[in-house]
Motif scaffolding. Structure first.
Motif, PDB file in Angstrom:
ATOM      1  N   SER A   1     -83.666  -4.842  17.269  1.00 44.04           N
ATOM      2  CA  SER A   1     -84.406  -5.300  18.448  1.00 44.04           C
ATOM      3  C   SER A   1     -85.179  -6.578  18.148  1.00 44.04           C
ATOM      4  CB  SER A   1     -85.387  -4.222  18.920  1.00 44.04           C
ATOM      5  OG  SER A   1     -84.694  -3.080  19.345  1.00 44.04           O
ATOM      6  N   GLU A   2     -85.787  -6.631  16.978  1.00 41.26           N
ATOM      7  CA  GLU A   2     -86.565  -7.814  16.603  1.00 41.26           C
ATOM      8  C   GLU A   2     -85.662  -9.026  16.408  1.00 41.26           C
ATOM      9  OE1 GLU A   2     -88.311 -10.713  13.870  1.00 41.26           O
ATOM     10  OE2 GLU A   2     -86.836  -9.229  13.232  1.00 41.26           O
TER      11      GLU A   2
ATOM     12  N   GLY B   1     -87.190  -7.324  23.727  1.00 42.75           N
ATOM     13  CA  GLY B   1     -86.835  -7.106  22.327  1.00 42.75           C
ATOM     14  C   GLY B   1     -88.032  -6.869  21.431  1.00 42.75           C
ATOM     15  N   TYR B   2     -89.058  -7.724  21.567  1.00 43.07           N
ATOM     16  CA  TYR B   2     -90.242  -7.548  20.723  1.00 43.07           C
ATOM     17  C   TYR B   2     -91.014  -6.285  21.100  1.00 43.07           C
ATOM     18  CZ  TYR B   2     -89.684 -12.117  18.530  1.00 43.07           C
ATOM     19  OH  TYR B   2     -89.208 -13.184  17.802  1.00 43.07           O
TER      20      TYR B   2
ATOM     21  N   GLY C   1     -85.237 -11.181  27.387  1.00 44.32           N
ATOM     22  CA  GLY C   1     -84.800 -10.614  26.113  1.00 44.32           C
ATOM     23  C   GLY C   1     -85.850 -10.730  25.031  1.00 44.32           C
TER      24      GLY C   1
ATOM     25  N   CYS D   1     -82.955 -14.508  21.139  1.00 47.23           N
ATOM     26  CA  CYS D   1     -83.279 -14.844  22.528  1.00 47.23           C
ATOM     27  C   CYS D   1     -84.366 -15.918  22.587  1.00 47.23           C
ATOM     28  CB  CYS D   1     -83.734 -13.600  23.292  1.00 47.23           C
ATOM     29  SG  CYS D   1     -82.416 -12.436  23.669  1.00 47.23           S
TER      30      CYS D   1
ATOM     31  N   THR E   1     -89.758  -3.516  22.341  1.00 50.80           N
ATOM     32  CA  THR E   1     -88.969  -2.406  21.793  1.00 50.80           C
ATOM     33  C   THR E   1     -89.129  -2.324  20.279  1.00 50.80           C
ATOM     34  OG1 THR E   1     -87.353  -2.609  23.582  1.00 50.80           O
ATOM     35  CG2 THR E   1     -86.640  -1.449  21.591  1.00 50.80           C
TER      36      THR E   1
ATOM     37  N   THR F   1     -82.695  -9.480  17.764  1.00 52.21           N
ATOM     38  CA  THR F   1     -82.211  -9.844  19.093  1.00 52.21           C
ATOM     39  C   THR F   1     -83.258 -10.659  19.844  1.00 52.21           C
ATOM     40  OG1 THR F   1     -80.816  -7.873  19.200  1.00 52.21           O
ATOM     41  CG2 THR F   1     -81.380  -8.921  21.301  1.00 52.21           C
ATOM     42  N   ALA F   2     -84.513 -10.226  19.781  1.00 52.45           N
ATOM     43  CA  ALA F   2     -85.588 -10.960  20.445  1.00 52.45           C
ATOM     44  C   ALA F   2     -85.740 -12.367  19.860  1.00 52.45           C
ATOM     45  CB  ALA F   2     -86.903 -10.191  20.322  1.00 52.45           C
TER      46      ALA F   2
END
Length: 109
Positions: free
Chosen positions: A15-16, A40-41, A36, A22, A43, A18-19
């Motif tokens: 998730s990190e 993402g952050y 995102g 983004c 999550t 991905t963020a």
């Protein structure tokens, strides 16, 4: 420790990363990428909190998070954004991962 905290940590790391990807896209002017970034952050930190609540030591959890995040982000930035990943940078990644392994090994005693 069970496998569940490790699964949560893996999801937090993904998730990190991905963020962060983004964020790179949003910084280039892509307004919708901010969704995102925030999701993402949010999550990632929620999952990291769950990992800590499961009993994983902060130094171990954050060390794994940081090492895996840096390594994945460097590889993705090379593949997606054609950013450099030199042998010196790769050596640095190996040293980071080695340091985290030493921290985890030391925490076991």
């Amino acid at each position: 420790m069970t496998a569940f905290p490790l699964l949560l940590l893996a999801l937090a790391i993904l998730s990190e990363v991905t963020a962060t990807v983004c964020l790179r896209m949003a910084s280039a002017g892509g307004g919708r990428w901010w969704i995102g970034v925030v999701a993402g952050y949010l999550t990632a930190f929620t999952l990291l909190a769950a990992v800590l609540a499961q009993g994983m030591a902060l130094g171990v959890a954050y060390g794994i998070w940081a090492a895996a995040g840096v390594a994945l982000t460097a590889v993705i930035s090379r593949l997606v954004f054609k950013e450099p990943l030199t042998w010196v940078m790769s050596l640095g990644l190996v040293l980071i991962v080695g340091g985290v392994l030493l921290i985890e090994t030391g925490a076991a005693h």
